[in-house]
Design an enzyme around this catalytic site. Structure first.
Site, short mmCIF file in Angstrom:
data_model
loop_
_atom_site.label_atom_id
_atom_site.label_comp_id
_atom_site.label_asym_id
_atom_site.label_seq_id
_atom_site.Cartn_x
_atom_site.Cartn_y
_atom_site.Cartn_z
N ILE A 131 0.86 -1.18 0.00
CA ILE A 131 0.00 0.00 0.00
C ILE A 131 0.89 1.23 0.00
CG2 ILE A 131 -1.64 1.35 1.36
CD1 ILE A 131 -2.93 -1.07 0.02
N LYS A 132 0.75 2.07 -1.03
CA LYS A 132 1.57 3.28 -1.13
C LYS A 132 0.90 4.44 -0.42
CE LYS A 132 3.96 4.42 -4.86
NZ LYS A 132 4.22 4.74 -6.29
N LEU A 133 1.69 5.10 0.40
CA LEU A 133 1.22 6.26 1.16
C LEU A 133 2.26 7.36 1.05
CD1 LEU A 133 0.37 4.14 4.29
CD2 LEU A 133 -1.37 5.49 3.11
#
Length: 318
Positions: A131-133
């Site tokens: 998950i890219k944040l």
């Protein structure tokens, strides 16, 4: 002699920075990364029309509210493209949380859960998803909680040592320090050109890599956002490098010899006490380049997310 790309692979895991499935097939990376800009670009490829239609149909089945349908279709399209990529790469796909949530920890966590659930509904285990944040304080705190739940995260839009240190202390699985965008800022600010060895982006990633290894942090360093192959060659030995199709092709067509530049630490020492939020915000604020580039990066991803949603809204309304 093997081409430069093949020479690089024993030292560094190669990741494709694209949503273009044909490009991924061509260069055989281990993993792939996407972002709102790449999803927007991929959505314009004719072969992807079925993925868009599937996302539209799914969104309509979930809600009668148009705004909710647009949001759902955007999430489903990102996952649909990720699913296609996972048919090709043996490793992981990075899928990004809406950049407009970059300053909202709880909303970022909720969106991450939704993306993971969409992948799991399609039979993909969360172990294949990152998950890219954005590497804001809120994004880093969201990643800390998600990691504790067993959801691995890729902290992106990372331009400063303060961000890198906070990500490691939060237990983030992976960071994506942006090499080329750092170079862009310094070239504009100073009017100077930089050799690959003096490239401020290369210097930044090297410093982060050495700090992580010296202090025993397990967070993976994945250099990103490259402007030329010289930057990539100077970072041979970095845990991972995510590279766009144009530079992958250039590396494949080159026979420039590769020497491992980044090496594991010879000794590991205990890290300092963890940063507080106040320390993080002060140290980050002291880096004018990082402040400007993070803000710009979030704005640009949000703009492309908006463009994607206009396209989806038109299809949903037709």
């Amino acid at each position: 002699m093997a081409n430069t790309l093949e020479q690089l692979k024993p030292f560094t895991t190669i990741v494709a920075d694209t949503g273009d499935i044909e490009a991924i097939k061509r260069y055989q990376p281990e993993d792939a990364t996407t972002n709102p800009s790449l999803i927007l670009k991929a959505s314009e490829i004719p072969e992807y029309s079925a993925l868009i239609e599937n996302a539209i149909d799914w969104a309509k089945s979930q809600s009668d509210d148009l705004a909710q349908q647009v949001e759902d279709a955007g999430d489903k399209l990102a996952v649909n493209i990720g699913l296609e990529i996972l048919k090709i790469v043996p490793g992981r796909i990075s899928t990004e949380v809406d950049a407009r949530l970059s300053f909202d920890k709880e909303a970022s966590i909720t969106k991450a859960h939704k993306l993971i659930n969409l992948y799991q509904a399609a039979g993909i285990d969360k172990s294949r998803i990152l998950i890219k944040l954005a590497s804001t304080w809120e994004g880093i705190c969201a990643a800390k909680q998600l990691e504790q739940e067993g959801i691995n995260c890729n902290l992106t839009l990372l331009f400063s040592f303060a961000q890198a240190r906070a990500c490691a202390e939060a237990g983030a699985y992976l960071i994506s320090p942006f090499v080329g965008r750092i170079l862009d800022w310094y070239k504009k600010d100073t009017g100077l050109e930089f050799s690959a060895t003096e490239d401020p982006g290369v210097v930044s990633v090297t410093s982060i890599y050495n700090y992580y290894k010296r202090h025993g942090f397990n967070t993976v360093v994945m250099g990103a956002s490259f402007r030329n192959t010289g930057e990539i060659i100077e970072l041979a030995g970095c845990d991972r490098l995510t590279i766009g199709p144009a530079l992958l092709e250039e590396l494949q067509n080159s026979t420039t010899p590769i020497v491992q530049k980044l090496l594991p630490a010879t000794e590991v020492v205990a890290p300092e006490a963890e940063m507080t939020e106040a320390q993080f915000r002060w140290e980050f604020n002291e880096d004018a380049m990082a402040v400007e580039k993070l803000a710009e990066g979030i704005r640009n991803f949000a703009i492309d997310q908006g463009k994607l949603e206009v396209m989806l809204k038109n299809k949903l309304s037709s």
